[in-house]
Scaffold this motif. Sequence first.
Motif, PDB file in Angstrom:
ATOM      1  N   ALA A  31      -0.742  -0.053   5.055  1.00 26.33           N
ATOM      2  CA  ALA A  31      -1.241  -1.397   4.952  1.00 26.33           C
ATOM      3  C   ALA A  31      -0.933  -2.209   3.709  1.00 26.33           C
ATOM      4  O   ALA A  31      -0.724  -1.384   2.481  1.00 26.33           O
ATOM      5  CB  ALA A  31      -2.694  -1.417   5.008  1.00 26.33           C
ATOM      6  N   ASN A  45      -7.418  -1.094   5.203  1.00 27.73           N
ATOM      7  CA  ASN A  45      -7.594  -2.821   5.012  1.00 27.73           C
ATOM      8  C   ASN A  45      -8.599  -3.284   4.535  1.00 27.73           C
ATOM      9  O   ASN A  45      -8.394  -4.102   3.632  1.00 27.73           O
ATOM     10  CB  ASN A  45      -7.782  -3.064   6.503  1.00 27.73           C
ATOM     11  CG  ASN A  45      -6.504  -3.512   7.409  1.00 27.73           C
ATOM     12  OD1 ASN A  45      -5.387  -3.968   6.705  1.00 27.73           O
ATOM     13  ND2 ASN A  45      -6.440  -3.196   8.443  1.00 27.73           N
ATOM     14  N   ASP A  64      -3.192  -2.776  15.507  1.00 23.55           N
ATOM     15  CA  ASP A  64      -4.274  -3.101  14.993  1.00 23.55           C
ATOM     16  C   ASP A  64      -5.383  -2.409  15.865  1.00 23.55           C
ATOM     17  O   ASP A  64      -5.168  -1.207  16.321  1.00 23.55           O
ATOM     18  CB  ASP A  64      -4.452  -4.500  15.102  1.00 23.55           C
ATOM     19  CG  ASP A  64      -4.408  -5.125  16.501  1.00 23.55           C
ATOM     20  OD1 ASP A  64      -4.821  -4.374  17.546  1.00 23.55           O
ATOM     21  OD2 ASP A  64      -4.559  -6.424  16.630  1.00 23.55           O
ATOM     22  N   TYR A  68      -1.531   5.588   7.840  1.00 19.75           N
ATOM     23  CA  TYR A  68      -1.492   4.312   7.957  1.00 19.75           C
ATOM     24  C   TYR A  68      -1.009   3.232   6.833  1.00 19.75           C
ATOM     25  O   TYR A  68      -1.772   3.710   5.877  1.00 19.75           O
ATOM     26  CB  TYR A  68      -2.770   3.733   8.536  1.00 19.75           C
ATOM     27  CG  TYR A  68      -2.987   4.491   9.962  1.00 19.75           C
ATOM     28  CD1 TYR A  68      -2.832   3.735  11.162  1.00 19.75           C
ATOM     29  CD2 TYR A  68      -3.925   5.610  10.169  1.00 19.75           C
ATOM     30  CE1 TYR A  68      -2.816   4.254  12.316  1.00 19.75           C
ATOM     31  CE2 TYR A  68      -3.864   6.230  11.465  1.00 19.75           C
ATOM     32  CZ  TYR A  68      -3.483   5.377  12.390  1.00 19.75           C
ATOM     33  OH  TYR A  68      -3.827   6.163  13.640  1.00 19.75           O
ATOM     34  N   ASN A  72      -8.594  -7.020   3.162  1.00 12.45           N
ATOM     35  CA  ASN A  72      -8.223  -7.392   4.285  1.00 12.45           C
ATOM     36  C   ASN A  72      -9.157  -7.432   5.390  1.00 12.45           C
ATOM     37  O   ASN A  72     -10.084  -6.705   5.382  1.00 12.45           O
ATOM     38  CB  ASN A  72      -6.978  -6.622   4.965  1.00 12.45           C
ATOM     39  CG  ASN A  72      -5.798  -6.455   4.059  1.00 12.45           C
ATOM     40  OD1 ASN A  72      -5.517  -7.502   3.091  1.00 12.45           O
ATOM     41  ND2 ASN A  72      -4.745  -5.677   4.421  1.00 12.45           N
ATOM     42  N   ALA A 102      -7.581   3.334   9.647  1.00 12.91           N
ATOM     43  CA  ALA A 102      -7.073   1.743   9.390  1.00 12.91           C
ATOM     44  C   ALA A 102      -7.776   0.973   8.883  1.00 12.91           C
ATOM     45  O   ALA A 102      -7.447   0.193   8.106  1.00 12.91           O
ATOM     46  CB  ALA A 102      -6.558   1.434  10.976  1.00 12.91           C
ATOM     47  N   VAL A 156      -1.435  -3.017  10.847  1.00  9.60           N
ATOM     48  CA  VAL A 156      -0.825  -1.970   9.952  1.00  9.60           C
ATOM     49  C   VAL A 156       0.069  -1.085  10.678  1.00  9.60           C
ATOM     50  O   VAL A 156       0.268  -1.510  11.928  1.00  9.60           O
ATOM     51  CB  VAL A 156      -2.170  -0.829   9.624  1.00  9.60           C
ATOM     52  CG1 VAL A 156      -3.316  -1.504   8.809  1.00  9.60           C
ATOM     53  CG2 VAL A 156      -2.474  -0.012  10.965  1.00  9.60           C
ATOM     54  N   GLU A 181       1.387   2.400  11.909  1.00  5.67           N
ATOM     55  CA  GLU A 181       1.048   3.766  12.093  1.00  5.67           C
ATOM     56  C   GLU A 181       2.284   4.793  12.112  1.00  5.67           C
ATOM     57  O   GLU A 181       3.234   4.170  12.628  1.00  5.67           O
ATOM     58  CB  GLU A 181       0.528   4.064  13.649  1.00  5.67           C
ATOM     59  CG  GLU A 181      -0.148   5.191  13.806  1.00  5.67           C
ATOM     60  CD  GLU A 181      -1.001   5.309  15.361  1.00  5.67           C
ATOM     61  OE1 GLU A 181      -2.165   5.226  15.323  1.00  5.67           O
ATOM     62  OE2 GLU A 181      -0.302   5.441  16.486  1.00  5.67           O
ATOM     63  N   GLY A 234      -1.853  -8.082   5.133  1.00  2.00           N
ATOM     64  CA  GLY A 234      -1.319  -7.684   6.420  1.00  2.00           C
ATOM     65  C   GLY A 234      -0.102  -7.977   6.794  1.00  2.00           C
ATOM     66  O   GLY A 234       0.741  -8.949   6.024  1.00  2.00           O
ATOM     67  N   PHE A 244      -0.310  -2.312  -1.625  1.00  2.00           N
ATOM     68  CA  PHE A 244      -0.359  -1.586  -0.551  1.00  2.00           C
ATOM     69  C   PHE A 244      -1.132  -0.326  -0.762  1.00  2.00           C
ATOM     70  O   PHE A 244      -1.681   0.113  -1.866  1.00  2.00           O
ATOM     71  CB  PHE A 244       1.083  -1.355  -0.057  1.00  2.00           C
ATOM     72  CG  PHE A 244       1.410  -0.059  -0.850  1.00  2.00           C
ATOM     73  CD1 PHE A 244       1.692   1.041  -0.193  1.00  2.00           C
ATOM     74  CD2 PHE A 244       2.335  -0.256  -1.970  1.00  2.00           C
ATOM     75  CE1 PHE A 244       2.257   2.231  -0.968  1.00  2.00           C
ATOM     76  CE2 PHE A 244       2.922   0.815  -2.560  1.00  2.00           C
ATOM     77  CZ  PHE A 244       2.941   2.253  -2.179  1.00  2.00           C
TER      78      PHE A 244
END
Length: 321
Positions: free
Chosen positions: A115, A42, A16, A113, A47, A38, A53, A55, A119, A71
């Motif tokens: 997501a 989100n 995060d 990333y 989110n 990131a 997430v 990485e 989450g 996603f």
Amino acid sequence: MSLVVVKEGLLSTVQDLGRVGYRRFGINPGGVMDRTAARLVNYLLGNERNAPVIELHFPAGSFEFESDRHFAVGGADFWGKLNGRAIDNHTVIKASSGSMLSFERRNSGNRAYLAIEGGFEADRWLGSASTNLRAAIGGFQGRRLRTGDRVEFADRDEAQSYIGTAIGPSFRHSYRSPATVRVTAAPEFEILTALSEQILFESTFEISRQSDRMGFRLSGEPLFRIDDREMLSSGVTFGTIQLLPDGQMIALMADHQTTGGYPRIVTVASVDLPVLAQMAAGDRVSFERITTDEAERAYCELERSFAFLRFGVSTRSVGVL
């Protein structure tokens, strides 16, 4: 409901935005390397900014969705494919149960990333889901993801995003090398000789192979100090650039230590940290000096852009944001 690691990648970890408030105990924040990327994926999914997430580094492996889920992938472009069909970065996509997500090649950047809407569930330590690899805690069992792992989806009440919603080009970095990164003078900047100041801002430096999430070593024409007096260890942060005894520099990254004993000569402006974070060994970087006020104004402008993005998503605007 989970995401299954079908084939593990080079270094895939749950992260995060970092573990904030514990540096006085010697615990570094950690977290994602590219905070802007990131946050973008989100926000695009509706989110919270700090939702966990994954990485990814290339080769990034492949994943199977065990249930339907929206996603998005952002940051580096690893030429993602869903069930063999190419997908766009920074775009809301629906994966059905059994869908396979893979990454074919690295087109640009070095950290992507992943997501999912709502989450991921993750192990939290001191309020953060970031994986601390050295302490083996947080994220997913404190380690990188391996083949066969199942990363659970967090619960959600209802869908928060529309399929096809995408982020416009103004928010996207090109991740090209060489790149220019803006910096401000750090506490020991004045220790440099006049010639070294000139070299710092007129030369390019190469990211060394001796680089990782803790720090990027920079190779180039050596810099020199006015004197060789020793200094006490002092606080450092993500983006602090220190001068090493051999005249080379090291840029501290997400997993940096909390204090350091080398001179802190410049600090990377927070808005340009993603540019540096997306670089890898062999890439080249130059530095442009700006004032603290200029760095703060750039940061405020970025936050305003984030606010507009969140408003667009919250009002369920469809299309390019």
